[in-house]
Scaffold this motif. Sequence first.
Motif, short mmCIF file in Angstrom:
data_model
loop_
_atom_site.label_atom_id
_atom_site.label_comp_id
_atom_site.label_asym_id
_atom_site.label_seq_id
_atom_site.Cartn_x
_atom_site.Cartn_y
_atom_site.Cartn_z
N SER A 33 49.82 10.11 -22.54
CA SER A 33 50.29 10.60 -21.24
C SER A 33 51.81 10.46 -21.10
O SER A 33 52.43 11.15 -20.29
CB SER A 33 49.60 9.87 -20.09
N TRP A 36 54.49 13.34 -21.10
CA TRP A 36 54.93 14.00 -19.87
C TRP A 36 55.91 13.13 -19.11
O TRP A 36 56.31 13.46 -18.00
CB TRP A 36 53.73 14.32 -18.97
N GLY A 37 56.29 12.00 -19.69
CA GLY A 37 57.24 11.09 -19.05
C GLY A 37 56.54 9.92 -18.39
O GLY A 37 55.36 9.99 -18.05
N PHE A 38 57.29 8.85 -18.21
CA PHE A 38 56.73 7.66 -17.57
C PHE A 38 56.56 7.89 -16.08
O PHE A 38 57.43 8.44 -15.41
CB PHE A 38 57.61 6.43 -17.79
N ASN A 39 55.42 7.45 -15.58
CA ASN A 39 55.14 7.52 -14.15
C ASN A 39 54.30 6.30 -13.82
O ASN A 39 53.22 6.11 -14.38
CB ASN A 39 54.37 8.82 -13.84
N PHE A 40 54.79 5.47 -12.90
CA PHE A 40 54.08 4.24 -12.54
C PHE A 40 52.69 4.54 -12.01
O PHE A 40 51.74 3.81 -12.27
CB PHE A 40 54.88 3.42 -11.52
N LYS A 41 52.52 5.63 -11.26
CA LYS A 41 51.20 5.97 -10.70
C LYS A 41 50.20 6.30 -11.81
O LYS A 41 49.01 6.01 -11.68
CB LYS A 41 51.32 7.13 -9.72
N THR A 42 50.67 6.87 -12.90
CA THR A 42 49.78 7.15 -14.03
C THR A 42 49.37 5.85 -14.70
O THR A 42 48.19 5.64 -15.00
CB THR A 42 50.47 8.08 -15.05
N LYS A 101 47.54 9.47 -2.88
CA LYS A 101 48.48 9.54 -3.99
C LYS A 101 49.06 8.16 -4.37
O LYS A 101 50.23 8.04 -4.71
CB LYS A 101 49.58 10.55 -3.70
N ASN A 104 47.32 7.86 -10.08
CA ASN A 104 46.98 9.15 -10.65
C ASN A 104 45.47 9.24 -10.92
O ASN A 104 44.91 8.39 -11.60
CB ASN A 104 47.76 9.35 -11.95
#
Length: 133
Positions: A33, A36-42, A101, A104
């Motif tokens: 994942s 697609w770049g780091f995302n804390f919610k993911t 939200k 994720n």
Amino acid sequence: DRNENQMSSVLKPLFKKLVLTMALLNVLFYALSLTWGFNFKTLLGFVIGYIYVTACYAYVAHTVEKAVDMTTKRGKRAMTVCYMVRYAGLFVLCFVAIQFKVFNVIGIIIPQFYPRIAFGLIALVERKTARKD
């Protein structure tokens, strides 16, 4: 008599393998994942999804062990309730993820497929190990 909250000696080793394999799958899918770049919610979604699927399978194992000692009708009812509780929890987690939200939803859904993949990998490894002996 064993404690009611302890898993049987038959299920415990399998559950440990399952948890470890699912943890490795979680790291792998989370790493994918990151394309697609780091995302804390993911990240949070994958952590919650992994914890939830692990708790669900501990609950299933406990329910199966109890259901074995029940009448057929009560055992079926116990297993039906088990599945209803698991899917209700999954629905609530997905609803919170989508509505608020906070994390994720993909991180919640993907780990639900880990047990099937993990059982396949465990069987494959054990088959190869048995052939070497």
